[in-house]
Design an enzyme around this catalytic site. Structure first.
Site, PDB file in Angstrom:
ATOM      1  CG  ASN A 128      -1.727   1.228   1.411  1.00 42.93           C
ATOM      2  OD1 ASN A 128      -2.428   1.613   0.470  1.00 42.93           O
ATOM      3  ND2 ASN A 128      -1.689   1.873   2.576  1.00 42.93           N
ATOM      4  CG  HIS A 130      -0.597   6.301   4.330  1.00 40.92           C
ATOM      5  ND1 HIS A 130      -1.976   6.330   4.324  1.00 40.92           N
ATOM      6  CD2 HIS A 130      -0.200   7.152   5.319  1.00 40.92           C
ATOM      7  CE1 HIS A 130      -2.402   7.145   5.275  1.00 40.92           C
ATOM      8  NE2 HIS A 130      -1.343   7.650   5.896  1.00 40.92           N
ATOM      9  CB  SER A 157       5.151   5.163   4.076  1.00 40.18           C
ATOM     10  OG  SER A 157       5.501   6.226   4.925  1.00 40.18           O
ATOM     11  CG  ASP A 166      -2.857   3.589   6.648  1.00 41.08           C
ATOM     12  OD1 ASP A 166      -2.854   3.022   5.544  1.00 41.08           O
ATOM     13  OD2 ASP A 166      -3.609   4.547   6.906  1.00 41.08           O
TER      14      ASP A 166
END
Ligand code: GAR
Length: 218
Positions: A128, A130, A157, A166
């Site tokens: 992911n 972010h 990140s 997250d």
């Protein structure tokens, strides 16, 4: 945008790894899709050995859809509201990903929190991006939160996805100063510029890990 601002990327990986055969990836995106576009461009120009098998979006008006159409990339709109409940919604995504036989799932602006069940189906194969220096400012308003808290440095990140939102092992981060003259728009643009650099490099790194762990288990 003036691209001459100061920033720091860590680790200082400068090269995309080669993959033969190409690394098969699925993109999950809910928005404009500029990160998705960066991956399309790198793939088309043969600078990155990725095969974008499918775009999955949960928004029927997301900008990423027209990008997929323009580049002849398969896409599927899977909305929670079209499903009986969250389990059914996630089941449809899981089945779609499985049908497209992908090695790595890339959340590139995916704004939906997924259950631990979903994460566990693809454990260690989901990454992911972010827009903050995690673990600071998790959640959906990361850039606004960084500004609200008068942060002096922010960034973006890329991490492996764990059931907790997250969190998960960090792959790569980019940091930049927030200057007096900055605002939400200028910071967002700078972060996007850095995201377009670290997402491909992180996919390259995660793909290498996924391929090697597969070999190890063979
Ligand atoms: C990116 O800034 C990404 O970091 C963020 O959404 C944006 C998507 O941009 N993701 C999150 O906030 C996830 N919590 P894009 O659609 O132009 O690639």
């Amino acid at each position: 945008m003036d691209k001459s601002f100061n920033y720091l990327i860590s680790p200082e990986t400068i090269k995309l790894r080669g993959f033969s055969p190409k690394l098969k990836i699925a993109i999950l995106a809910s928005g404009e899709g500029s990160n998705f576009q960066e991956l399309i461009d790198l793939s088309k120009s043969n600078k990155f050995d990725i095969d974008i098998r499918i775009l999955i979006t949960n928004k029927s008006d997301a900008g990423c859809i027209s990008r997929a159409k323009k580049s002849n990339i398969s896409y599927k709109i899977i909305k929670k509201s079209d499903n009986e409940n969250n389990d059914c919604f996630e089941e449809e995504i899981i089945n779609t990903i499985k049908n497209y036989d992908v090695e790595l799932i890339v959340m590139a602006g995916w704004m939906k929190i997924m259950s631990s069940r979903f994460v566990n189906v693809f454990r260690s194969k989901i990454i992911n991006i972010h827009p903050s220096l995690l673990p600071s400012f998790k959640g959906n308003n990361a850039i606004k939160e960084a500004i609200k808290h008068d942060s002096k440095i922010t960034g973006c990140s890329v991490h492996f996805v764990e059931p907790e939102v997250d969190s998960g092992d960090l792959i790569m981060q980019a940091a930049l100063p927030i200057l007096d003259q900055d605002n939400l728009e200028t910071i967002s643009k700078k972060i996007h510029f850095l995201e377009h650099k670290i997402l491909p490099l992180s996919i390259s790194q995660a793909g290498f890990i996924v391929r090697n762990s597969f070999k190890g288990n063979d």
